[in-house]
Design a protein around this motif. Sequence first.
Motif, PDB file in Angstrom:
ATOM      1  N   VAL A 195       0.827  -1.203   0.000  1.00 16.73           N
ATOM      2  CA  VAL A 195       0.000   0.000   0.000  1.00 16.73           C
ATOM      3  C   VAL A 195       0.865   1.258   0.000  1.00 16.73           C
ATOM      4  O   VAL A 195       0.571   2.234  -0.708  1.00 16.73           O
ATOM      5  CB  VAL A 195      -0.965  -0.003   1.200  1.00 16.73           C
ATOM      6  CG1 VAL A 195      -1.703   1.336   1.300  1.00 16.73           C
ATOM      7  CG2 VAL A 195      -1.970  -1.149   1.063  1.00 16.73           C
ATOM      8  N   VAL A 196       1.957   1.259   0.767  1.00 17.33           N
ATOM      9  CA  VAL A 196       2.839   2.425   0.799  1.00 17.33           C
ATOM     10  C   VAL A 196       3.480   2.641  -0.575  1.00 17.33           C
ATOM     11  O   VAL A 196       3.550   3.783  -1.065  1.00 17.33           O
ATOM     12  CB  VAL A 196       3.930   2.260   1.880  1.00 17.33           C
ATOM     13  CG1 VAL A 196       5.011   3.321   1.718  1.00 17.33           C
ATOM     14  CG2 VAL A 196       3.309   2.350   3.267  1.00 17.33           C
ATOM     15  N   ALA A 197       3.937   1.564  -1.219  1.00 21.10           N
ATOM     16  CA  ALA A 197       4.548   1.696  -2.547  1.00 21.10           C
ATOM     17  C   ALA A 197       3.527   2.202  -3.557  1.00 21.10           C
ATOM     18  O   ALA A 197       3.824   3.072  -4.385  1.00 21.10           O
ATOM     19  CB  ALA A 197       5.121   0.351  -2.993  1.00 21.10           C
ATOM     20  N   TRP A 198       2.329   1.659  -3.495  1.00 21.18           N
ATOM     21  CA  TRP A 198       1.264   2.105  -4.409  1.00 21.18           C
ATOM     22  C   TRP A 198       0.912   3.571  -4.173  1.00 21.18           C
ATOM     23  O   TRP A 198       0.828   4.364  -5.126  1.00 21.18           O
ATOM     24  CB  TRP A 198       0.022   1.238  -4.214  1.00 21.18           C
ATOM     25  CG  TRP A 198      -1.217   1.795  -4.831  1.00 21.18           C
ATOM     26  CD1 TRP A 198      -1.577   1.763  -6.143  1.00 21.18           C
ATOM     27  CD2 TRP A 198      -2.276   2.505  -4.148  1.00 21.18           C
ATOM     28  NE1 TRP A 198      -2.782   2.401  -6.323  1.00 21.18           N
ATOM     29  CE2 TRP A 198      -3.235   2.857  -5.125  1.00 21.18           C
ATOM     30  CE3 TRP A 198      -2.495   2.851  -2.814  1.00 21.18           C
ATOM     31  CZ2 TRP A 198      -4.395   3.551  -4.794  1.00 21.18           C
ATOM     32  CZ3 TRP A 198      -3.659   3.544  -2.491  1.00 21.18           C
ATOM     33  CH2 TRP A 198      -4.581   3.891  -3.478  1.00 21.18           C
ATOM     34  N   ALA A 199       0.710   3.963  -2.916  1.00 20.29           N
ATOM     35  CA  ALA A 199       0.336   5.344  -2.608  1.00 20.29           C
ATOM     36  C   ALA A 199       1.442   6.317  -3.013  1.00 20.29           C
ATOM     37  O   ALA A 199       1.158   7.412  -3.514  1.00 20.29           O
ATOM     38  CB  ALA A 199       0.021   5.486  -1.119  1.00 20.29           C
TER      39      ALA A 199
END
Length: 244
Positions: A195-199
């Motif tokens: 999720v952090v990489a995507w965001a």
Amino acid sequence: MSSTMPVIFKVPLLLLAAYSNFITFTPPNPRTAPDEQSKYATAKWIVRQVRPPWVRALEKTITQSFIIFEVATILAMHAPPSLAERVLPMLAWRPASSALGVRITPTFLFGALLCAIGGLIRILCYRALGRHFTFELSLRKDHKLVTDGPYAVVRHPSYTALIMVTVGTLLCLTGSGSWLSESGILSTLVGRLLVVAWAAEVAWIPIVMILRVGTEDEILRKEFKDEWEAWSKRTPYKLIPGLV
């Protein structure tokens, strides 16, 4: 108001956000030839860089997957109990009852509104520019300076639209009441990293677009001279009318 709104009404708004994302991040025209990008060759790499198609495809896939998981969770909540008991555990990392936390919030509604308006503006920009709209910084052969439609309001409306869709998507999918925040995926290491990489990837896009604004204005000014000067006087704002 949003706290009493049935969660099932979230489904069409999520699908609208998915469509806005698809429209915004899908090129309306093929990639331009290298010679059509030559006038931007001296621009900084951070401005010229374009995400490889596979990165763009991966980001879109992840975004759409998050939306699909949330829609599936909401539909399962309204399914017969026997079906819900089988489906909900597959969509949650916490006890299946955590799905009850998926709900409509003011943050979600604001995000959905940004996505809807941004997607519409993006479509209008595609239509106004036609074959001249490309994801790469380029000047097409026989390029024309388009100054009508949304380009009569601000000089870079497609970037305004992209920022709106990007911010709206993050608000829709990461705020309280979203599948990401309620499913428990963020309680796992793999989930947090994903999720952090995507965001971060999603949030990086509008930053690059903002950096491009000055470069595009300078190239267009040199290319179209008096025509651009007249347009810039009629349309003094770059992104937001009355502000920027």
